[in-house]
Scaffold this motif. Structure first.
Motif, mmCIF file in Angstrom:
data_model
loop_
_atom_site.group_PDB
_atom_site.id
_atom_site.type_symbol
_atom_site.label_atom_id
_atom_site.label_comp_id
_atom_site.label_asym_id
_atom_site.label_seq_id
_atom_site.Cartn_x
_atom_site.Cartn_y
_atom_site.Cartn_z
ATOM 1 N N TYR A 63 -48.231 -0.643 17.907
ATOM 2 C CA TYR A 63 -48.833 -1.327 19.207
ATOM 3 C C TYR A 63 -50.404 -1.546 19.124
ATOM 4 O O TYR A 63 -51.046 -1.741 20.201
ATOM 5 N N ASN A 64 -50.820 -1.733 18.072
ATOM 6 C CA ASN A 64 -52.299 -2.460 17.806
ATOM 7 C C ASN A 64 -53.176 -1.437 18.105
ATOM 8 O O ASN A 64 -54.015 -1.864 19.019
ATOM 9 N N ILE A 65 -52.781 -0.202 18.528
ATOM 10 C CA ILE A 65 -54.016 0.823 18.675
ATOM 11 C C ILE A 65 -54.910 1.302 17.413
ATOM 12 O O ILE A 65 -54.684 1.403 16.408
ATOM 13 N N ASN A 66 -56.107 1.156 17.761
ATOM 14 C CA ASN A 66 -57.140 1.243 16.982
ATOM 15 C C ASN A 66 -57.221 2.899 16.315
ATOM 16 O O ASN A 66 -56.650 3.716 17.055
ATOM 17 N N HIS A 67 -57.207 2.913 14.917
ATOM 18 C CA HIS A 67 -57.180 4.443 14.326
ATOM 19 C C HIS A 67 -58.344 5.107 14.790
ATOM 20 O O HIS A 67 -59.263 4.753 15.378
ATOM 21 N N GLY A 68 -58.089 6.348 14.682
ATOM 22 C CA GLY A 68 -59.115 7.424 15.199
ATOM 23 C C GLY A 68 -60.358 7.539 14.160
ATOM 24 O O GLY A 68 -60.366 7.172 12.975
ATOM 25 N N ALA A 69 -61.169 8.439 14.795
ATOM 26 C CA ALA A 69 -62.744 8.413 13.835
ATOM 27 C C ALA A 69 -62.272 9.065 12.637
ATOM 28 O O ALA A 69 -63.222 8.813 11.583
ATOM 29 N N MET A 70 -61.379 10.106 12.376
ATOM 30 C CA MET A 70 -61.006 10.662 11.129
ATOM 31 C C MET A 70 -60.857 9.933 9.885
ATOM 32 O O MET A 70 -61.081 10.156 8.639
ATOM 33 N N ILE A 71 -60.255 8.469 9.972
ATOM 34 C CA ILE A 71 -60.350 7.693 8.942
ATOM 35 C C ILE A 71 -61.715 7.236 7.900
ATOM 36 O O ILE A 71 -61.626 6.990 6.774
ATOM 37 N N ASP A 72 -62.799 7.456 8.782
ATOM 38 C CA ASP A 72 -63.921 7.143 7.893
ATOM 39 C C ASP A 72 -64.935 8.367 7.929
ATOM 40 O O ASP A 72 -65.023 9.056 8.801
ATOM 41 N N THR A 73 -65.855 8.512 6.826
ATOM 42 C CA THR A 73 -66.348 9.525 6.389
ATOM 43 C C THR A 73 -67.731 9.576 7.606
ATOM 44 O O THR A 73 -68.533 10.452 7.847
ATOM 45 N N ALA A 74 -67.953 8.463 7.720
ATOM 46 C CA ALA A 74 -69.363 8.005 8.718
ATOM 47 C C ALA A 74 -68.828 8.659 10.311
ATOM 48 O O ALA A 74 -69.750 8.968 10.924
#
Length: 169
Positions: free
Chosen positions: A36-47
């Protein structure tokens, strides 16, 4: 995202990556196969991970697993921690002076920390995001270990250093 290492694991496919995989799975929960081309959540990046409300719950869960393992192990004995022929004579910390603090006293065996505002630009899905956060910084320091070896052979040693407030010891 890089949060840890599986080096030394007896089974790299199965063990040693629970923490990292949890971050990825949680961040992709809304659209795991990008259908569905939904952006991933904040947990994906350590920043950005700590900004996700589930971050602390996830870390509490991971910590509880390791705490259960740790408490199931027998306590170390003095013999477990000694190496024959090796004696630790002294341990110290040398902190580099910082002109911004204008400290006139001896900095030996003390760590100095300060809060600092940082800005980081990250790119996710070809979109630029600016992250502003306040982080704990410290003055550069080095550990100094004075060790005596009364044995006949050179030895390679590994020191584990745990920091705690003086009133917690």
């Amino acid at each position: 995202m890089y949060c840890g290492s599986r080096r030394g694991s007896v089974n790299r496919q199965l063990y040693g990556n629970l923490h990292n995989n949890g971050h990825v799975v949680i961040s992709l929960v809304n659209d795991p196969d990008a259908r569905y081309n939904i952006n991933h959540g904040a947990m994906i990046d350590t920043a950005t991970a700590a900004r996700d409300p589930v971050f602390f719950r996830w870390h509490k869960f991971v910590d509880s697993i390791f705490e259960a393992y740790r408490t199931s192990q027998p306590s170390y004995t003095k013999q477990d921690l000694q190496v024959e022929g090796i004696q630790v004579d002294s341990i110290s910390i040398k902190c580099e002076p910082a002109p911004i603090l204008e400290l006139k006293k001896n900095l030996d065996n003390q760590l100095y920390t300060q809060m600092k505002d940082e800005t980081e630009v990250i790119y996710m899905h070809q979109k630029e995001s600016v992250i502003r956060q306040t982080v704990l910084q410290y003055l550069p320091f080095t550990y100094h270990f004075k060790v005596s070896n009364t044995g006949e052979e050179d030895m390679k040693l590994v020191f584990r250093v745990f920091l705690a407030q003086l009133n917690m010891l």
